[in-house]
Scaffold this active site. Structure first.
Site, PDB file in Angstrom:
ATOM      1  CG  HIS A  15      -7.092   1.100  -2.929  1.00 21.42           C
ATOM      2  ND1 HIS A  15      -7.160   0.268  -4.019  1.00 21.42           N
ATOM      3  CD2 HIS A  15      -6.102   0.610  -2.142  1.00 21.42           C
ATOM      4  CE1 HIS A  15      -6.242  -0.684  -3.905  1.00 21.42           C
ATOM      5  NE2 HIS A  15      -5.593  -0.495  -2.765  1.00 21.42           N
ATOM      6  CG  ASP A  17      -6.404  -2.468   0.490  1.00 16.64           C
ATOM      7  OD1 ASP A  17      -5.752  -2.869  -0.484  1.00 16.64           O
ATOM      8  OD2 ASP A  17      -6.262  -1.333   0.989  1.00 16.64           O
ATOM      9  CG  ASP A 127      -1.415   0.084  -2.878  1.00 16.86           C
ATOM     10  OD1 ASP A 127      -0.274   0.563  -2.977  1.00 16.86           O
ATOM     11  OD2 ASP A 127      -1.933  -0.238  -1.797  1.00 16.86           O
ATOM     12  CG  HIS A 353      -2.247  -4.921  -3.190  1.00 17.37           C
ATOM     13  ND1 HIS A 353      -3.227  -4.597  -4.091  1.00 17.37           N
ATOM     14  CD2 HIS A 353      -2.399  -4.074  -2.162  1.00 17.37           C
ATOM     15  CE1 HIS A 353      -3.937  -3.582  -3.627  1.00 17.37           C
ATOM     16  NE2 HIS A 353      -3.467  -3.253  -2.450  1.00 17.37           N
TER      17      HIS A 353
END
Length: 911
Positions: A15, A17, A127, A353
């Site tokens: 994941h 980010d 997420d 996010h």
């Protein structure tokens, strides 16, 4: 279970980010290392079968930016089915990015993924801090029938904990997720988070307890024999010995089938065994059946300035630049697809996010502001070029009757809604171009000598209209012709403020400044005023009175409803973090109620009047010293004992409330001089409406939400997301409050259903898994906020209020032009439409076909009729959010089902 042997699907992923607890480039370096290792693993281990690139194509953009020579290697892996790309460009926060931004994200993600081969048709929301209610409809229109997500249904806790709880919304990780219009997808929750298969041991002694625990947890939630184990986590390096780890697992647990899998195979297997009685979950997934502490909704108020920049950027691209460029395209100007894609990509790099939510380190937001600036510069340039192109085709020859010095200009409205507004336009006239051989000082003096600030303003019909003018003097400017070198000039400049009158919903009207040394505004204009008392403003719709404490009373003449105590400010301490608001125990709010405010009239014109209100409060300068120790030692925020400091600092709030002559709402602007840390400021707007639910503008819907939270809710705060507005209504009385980049509100259970709109939240740490100080998140210095209060009567009138709320943040576009003949009338509407309870969303040009694509959505559950009257469209058809062309033709009228999103393609013979 329909299968005798459980299948364990191990899906490798990371994941990613893009930026978070480190700046982007620090994460970027780690991404290069991760991708290099991934490619090496594929080369060295033939049993390493698949890797999921987090559902976002930007990962490849970022990698190939450094190693463009690796593209062929990536293409080979895609051809072999080992890499899966898309469907998104970037993993966004769904609630803090606009409806159209969510669509562009899918469109660009699909386009980029298609360059490599098949697109991952999976609604991937690992997420997101809550999930939008219309997700299933958007996914279905994009040809996607399954979504996976990490939050919003079960009690998935902060720091990726899973909490057992009774009364969960679904007993399984699999469920049916339905949008308000009835569209549905198979929803799969990461019930044990997206790291439940990370770092699988190779050592049998460690592998046995590892698998026993994880298999039991997976079986606890799975509705089929297909178990999902996600081999990765945030920025997780590749497990290069995964093949060996799975070989050990097969030896230890022969009753299970272990597969190095991918999402396509896993979902196909789940669908083959899907029980007929899966739970049905409708609409938004926002964690409302939890204790309320970990919904992460307060990211909507972290770094409000970032949300405001995002709102301006999104609005510029989707509501101004794209529509004006579409209108210019209809008249023969090529549509700048590449530049729009660049502007959108640059903007969407701020939409992950952890970025747009404001929950990253300070360096992230320094770079985000640069991205916003870059994207908006492109948007402004495209807007200006298109507006000039159209204006050159507008017939302004009738202004010649007012003299050779007439200075025409065109004002565009691209909101999709008719309406009148007050606008300020800078007009230049008496241009004198010069070259390097001439003296600019002498030229400036010449222009000054032959010009003056006197004159009057006329509309497209040649009628004089009221205005105010500010003389900007003689100033430098330049033009950049497409066929020769730059052209500098000196010109007289004026700033003119006036009321436009009703502008077309998707079009323009022309005006002209008529220089006249001896002429001025008609005497009648000078006598008109909206000021009817020392602190009262009034038009034919509303009466606004400011009280001594700076609150205001609004009387809606149409519904005869009175709204009291509007505009009081509330300040409390905040010892939470960028993710979560936490008021100190025993902290009492500091409010402006009953305080003495400074009040004065600051604008009094025939078309607008304004009152300035100044509040001077003393609030604690920060939290007490205990908070720093609690942050340093990572004391859980719910266990913190810090309070507010005894040291005080001034908090000055300068509020401007204004009323326009034709306005149905009150415009409010606040300038907040913040010298304190660790606190929150809200404006309170009592509705005094007896209602158990309220309505919030969200993604392609106005979502109905409960005022009272569920019985599981423990958090004293019940803040929630909104896009543009929040609305409370009942029979004969309604109140809509719209904001510009204000995304957090709460409906207080105070007996008055008060709307509390968050204007500022100051915190000093990121939160989550470590200690990351964020001094810039305290938002010290000058902060600004804008909102609009729109009262109305009957509940059926709410759609008119919503349209006014949607129109509020969209700026008009003004461009200077000359006196000339043209094929277009002095005022014109390019896309007339009618449709009760429908909201307009966008107008752009499809890249493949050159068709205009216009989108609306139904705000109500009942069907509505959309009547379209476009210019020069030879064919009109129903499309979808991916802009596919269908065979369903439209004869200028289409039925739009309840809560449906409809996209209409408009093709012309020139296309």
């Amino acid at each position: 279970m329909t299968a005798s042997k459980r299948v364990v699907h191990v899906i490798s992923h990371t994941h990613w980010d893009r930026e978070w607890y480190m700046p982007y480039e620090a994460h970027h370096v780690k991404l290069i290392e991760t991708m290099d290792t991934l490619l090496e693993t594929f080369e060295s281990d033939p049993d390493f079968r698949s890797f999921y690139l987090d559902g976002q194509t930007i990962i490849l953009d970022d990698y190939l930016q450094v190693y463009p020579e690796k593209r062929d290697q990536i293409q080979k892996l895609c051809d072999e089915g080992k890499l899966s790309l898309g469907p998104w460009y970037i993993l966004q926060d769904e609630f803090l990015t606009s409806s159209e931004a969510n669509v562009r994200n899918l469109q660009i993600g699909h386009r980029d993924a298609a360059k490599y081969g098949p697109i991952s048709k999976l609604g991937y929301f690992p997420d997101s801090f809550g999930n939008m209610g219309q997700a299933a409809q958007l996914l279905r229109q994009a040809g996607i029938d399954t979504a996976v997500f990490g939050r919003g249904v079960k009690a998935t806790g902060f720091n990726n904990r899973v909490e057992d709880s009774s009364g969960l919304e679904s007993p399984f990780s699999e469920l049916i997720w339905q949008a308000p219009d009835g569209s549905s997808v198979l929803g799969i929750l990461f019930a044990n988070w997206y790291n439940n298969g990370m770092e699988i041991p190779v050592d049998p002694l460690k592998a046995k307890p590892y698998w026993e625990h994880r298999l039991s947890r997976a079986m606890q939630y799975a509705s089929t024999s297909q178990l999902l184990l996600m081999n990765g986590c945030d920025h997780q390096p590749i497990q290069t010995n995964l093949s060996e780890a799975l070989r050990v697992a097969r030896e230890l647990f022969p009753d299970y089938e272990f597969v190095h899998s991918n999402f396509a195979d896993y979902i196909k297997a789940v669908q083959a065994e899907q029980p007929p009685t899966l739970s049905l979950t409708r609409g938004e997934l926002r964690g409302q059946q939890t204790d309320g502490w970990y919904s992460l909704v307060n990211t909507a108020s972290a770094r409000v300035y970032i949300k405001q920049l995002n709102q301006r950027n999104q609005t510029l691209l989707e509501k101004v630049a794209e529509p004006i460029a579409s209108l210019a395209h209809q008249l023969g100007k090529p549509y700048p697809h590449g530049l729009f894609q660049y502007a959108w990509k640059t903007l969407m790099q701020n939409h992950p996010h952890d970025s747009i939510c404001g929950c990253s380190v300070d360096e992230v937001y320094q770079e985000m502001q640069t991205r916003f600036a870059k994207s908006m510069e492109v948007g402004k340039a495209l807007t200006n070029e298109s507006a000039k192109f159209i204006s050159a085709k507008v017939n302004t020859s009738h202004f010649a009757a007012f003299g050779e010095s007439a200075a025409p200009f065109v004002v565009f409205n691209t909101s999709g809604y008719e309406g009148s507004s007050v606008i300020t336009v800078e007009v230049e006239w008496s241009h004198r171009f010069f070259d390097q051989s001439e003296d600019p000082v002498a030229i400036a003096a010449l222009v000054k000598e032959r010009t003056h600030a006197g004159g009057y303003l006329v509309n497209a019909a040649g009628e004089r209209i009221a205005f105010t003018v500010q003389d900007l003097g003689v100033r430098f400017g330049y033009e950049l012709p497409s066929d020769k070198f730059r052209q500098p000039y000196m010109a007289r400049a004026l700033s003119i403020t006036f009321e436009t009158g009703t502008l077309p919903s998707m079009g323009y009207s022309s005006f002209a400044w008529i220089p006249s040394e001896h002429d001025s505004k008609p005497e009648a204009d000078k006598r008109e005023t909206l000021v009817t008392g020392t602190a009262t403003l009034e038009n034919r719709h509303l009466r606004l009175t400011v009280e001594e404490d700076g609150s205001y009373v609004v009387y809606d003449k149409r519904s005869r409803q009175l709204f009291l105590d509007l505009g009081q400010y509330e300040n409390v301490g905040d010892i939470g973090n960028e993710y979560i608001f936490k008021q100190p125990a025993g902290d009492l709010p500091i409010t402006t109620k009953g305080s003495k405010a400074e009040i004065r009239i600051v604008e009094d014109s025939p078309y607008r009047a304004a009152i300035e209100i100044v509040h001077r409060l003393s609030i604690p300068a920060r939290a007490d010293d205990l908070l720093a120790e609690e942050v340093r030692t990572m004391a859980p925020f719910r266990q913190r004992k810090a309070g507010r400091s005894d040291l005080l600092a001034p908090l000055v709030i300068v509020t401007r409330v204004s009323l326009e002559r034709e306005g149905t709402g009150v415009h409010v602007h606040a300038r907040i001089e913040n010298q304190s840390a660790d606190h929150r400021l809200r404006v309170l707007l009592p509705s005094d409406i007896l209602a158990t639910t309220h309505f919030a503008d969200s993604i392609f819907e106005v979502a109905e939400r409960q005022n009272v939270p569920s019985k599981e809710w423990e958090n004293p705060s019940n803040c929630q997301h909104m896009q543009t507005f929040i609305d409370v209504h009942a029979d004969q009385r309604g109140l809509t409050v719209a904001g510009k980049g204000l995304n957090e509100y709460e409906v207080l259970l105070d007996g008055r259903n008060t709307i509390a709109l968050t204007l500022l939240r100051s915190v000093g740490e990121l939160g989550d898994w470590g200690v990351f100080h964020t001094p810039e998140a305290q938002c010290l210095g000058t902060n600004e906020a804008e909102w609009m209060i729109i009262p109305y009567g009957d509940a059926a009138d709410r759609f008119d209020a919503y349209r006014e709320a949607y129109r509020f943040p969209i700026p008009l576009t003004a461009v200077l032009t000359g006196v000339h003949n043209g094929e277009l009338a002095a005022s014109h509407d390019f896309l007339k439409w009618n449709g009760d309870q429908l909201a307009f969303s966008s107008l752009k040009i499809n890249e493949e076909r050159g068709d205009s694509m216009a989108r609306w959505y139904n705000l109500a559950g009942t069907s509505a009729s959309l009547a379209i009257h476009p210019d020069a469209a030879s064919e009109t058809y129903v499309s979808n959010i991916m802009e596919d062309k269908s065979s369903e033709q439209v004869n200028n009228t289409v039925q739009v089902g309840g809560y449906k999103i409809v996209t209409i393609g408009l093709s012309s013979e020139s296309n």
